[in-house]
Each structure stands twice: as structure tokens, then as C-alpha cells.
Motif scaffolding. Structure first.
Motif, mmCIF file in Angstrom:
data_model
loop_
_atom_site.group_PDB
_atom_site.id
_atom_site.type_symbol
_atom_site.label_atom_id
_atom_site.label_comp_id
_atom_site.label_asym_id
_atom_site.label_seq_id
_atom_site.Cartn_x
_atom_site.Cartn_y
_atom_site.Cartn_z
ATOM 1 N N ALA A 42 0.834 -1.202 0.000
ATOM 2 C CA ALA A 42 0.000 0.000 0.000
ATOM 3 C C ALA A 42 0.868 1.249 0.000
ATOM 4 O O ALA A 42 0.565 2.230 -0.685
ATOM 5 C CB ALA A 42 -0.924 -0.007 1.205
ATOM 6 N N SER A 43 1.963 1.238 0.749
ATOM 7 C CA SER A 43 2.822 2.421 0.813
ATOM 8 C C SER A 43 3.550 2.663 -0.506
ATOM 9 O O SER A 43 3.856 3.795 -0.855
ATOM 10 C CB SER A 43 3.829 2.298 1.952
ATOM 11 O OG SER A 43 4.803 1.321 1.648
ATOM 12 N N GLU A 44 3.815 1.607 -1.253
ATOM 13 C CA GLU A 44 4.499 1.741 -2.537
ATOM 14 C C GLU A 44 3.517 1.796 -3.706
ATOM 15 O O GLU A 44 3.924 1.754 -4.855
ATOM 16 C CB GLU A 44 5.470 0.573 -2.743
ATOM 17 C CG GLU A 44 6.620 0.553 -1.763
ATOM 18 C CD GLU A 44 7.555 1.723 -1.947
ATOM 19 O OE1 GLU A 44 7.794 2.130 -3.095
ATOM 20 O OE2 GLU A 44 8.046 2.235 -0.936
ATOM 21 N N ARG A 45 2.249 1.846 -3.398
ATOM 22 C CA ARG A 45 1.165 1.883 -4.389
ATOM 23 C C ARG A 45 1.225 0.690 -5.341
ATOM 24 O O ARG A 45 1.004 0.816 -6.542
ATOM 25 C CB ARG A 45 1.173 3.188 -5.162
ATOM 26 C CG ARG A 45 0.963 4.373 -4.258
ATOM 27 C CD ARG A 45 0.772 5.631 -5.059
ATOM 28 N NE ARG A 45 0.697 6.771 -4.146
ATOM 29 C CZ ARG A 45 -0.445 7.281 -3.716
ATOM 30 N NH1 ARG A 45 -1.589 6.780 -4.095
ATOM 31 N NH2 ARG A 45 -0.438 8.308 -2.892
ATOM 32 N N LEU A 46 1.531 -0.465 -4.783
ATOM 33 C CA LEU A 46 1.531 -1.688 -5.564
ATOM 34 C C LEU A 46 0.221 -2.455 -5.402
ATOM 35 O O LEU A 46 -0.005 -3.446 -6.072
ATOM 36 C CB LEU A 46 2.680 -2.602 -5.116
ATOM 37 C CG LEU A 46 4.089 -2.053 -5.305
ATOM 38 C CD1 LEU A 46 5.105 -2.982 -4.664
ATOM 39 C CD2 LEU A 46 4.403 -1.868 -6.765
ATOM 40 N N TRP A 47 -0.601 -1.982 -4.505
ATOM 41 C CA TRP A 47 -1.865 -2.654 -4.205
ATOM 42 C C TRP A 47 -2.880 -2.330 -5.280
ATOM 43 O O TRP A 47 -3.013 -1.212 -5.721
ATOM 44 C CB TRP A 47 -2.358 -2.180 -2.833
ATOM 45 C CG TRP A 47 -3.379 -3.066 -2.222
ATOM 46 C CD1 TRP A 47 -4.696 -2.804 -2.112
ATOM 47 C CD2 TRP A 47 -3.174 -4.315 -1.601
ATOM 48 N NE1 TRP A 47 -5.330 -3.831 -1.487
ATOM 49 C CE2 TRP A 47 -4.416 -4.771 -1.164
ATOM 50 C CE3 TRP A 47 -2.056 -5.122 -1.399
ATOM 51 C CZ2 TRP A 47 -4.579 -5.986 -0.510
ATOM 52 C CZ3 TRP A 47 -2.215 -6.315 -0.751
ATOM 53 C CH2 TRP A 47 -3.461 -6.749 -0.312
#
Length: 51
Positions: A42-47
């Protein structure tokens, strides 16, 4: 302690408790890693569900 002495030890309540502690510790490590992975994603916007 040498390896042959450890290998010769008989199973008993102490060994059973030690195996239970080891299995519990392994389960905690897996659970912690499983909880960390979605936070990282979520923090790396991979979600896939985050904008």
C-alpha cells in the motif's frame, strides 16, 4: 555439546515443549511477515485497490 550427544537425546516433555516453542515462533514470524507485506504494498502503491 557435540552433535552426537544432541542426536542421542530421548524425546520427552522437555523436547515436546521445545518443539512447540519453535513451531510457535515460526508461526509468529510468518504472521508478522504476512501483515507487513500489505502495508508495504500500500505504501508503494503496488496494491490493486489503492488509487
Amino acid at each position: 555439546m557435540d552433535a552426537s550427544r544432541i542426536a542421542r537425546t530421548r524425546a520427552g516433555p522437555g523436547m515436546l515443549a521445545m518443539r512447540a516453542i519453535e513451531a510457535g515462533a515460526a508461526a509468529l514470524i510468518v504472521a508478522f511477515g504476512t501483515l507487513l507485506l500489505p502495508g508495504y504494498m500500500a505504501s508503494e502503491r503496488l496494491w490493486m485497490f489503492t488509487g
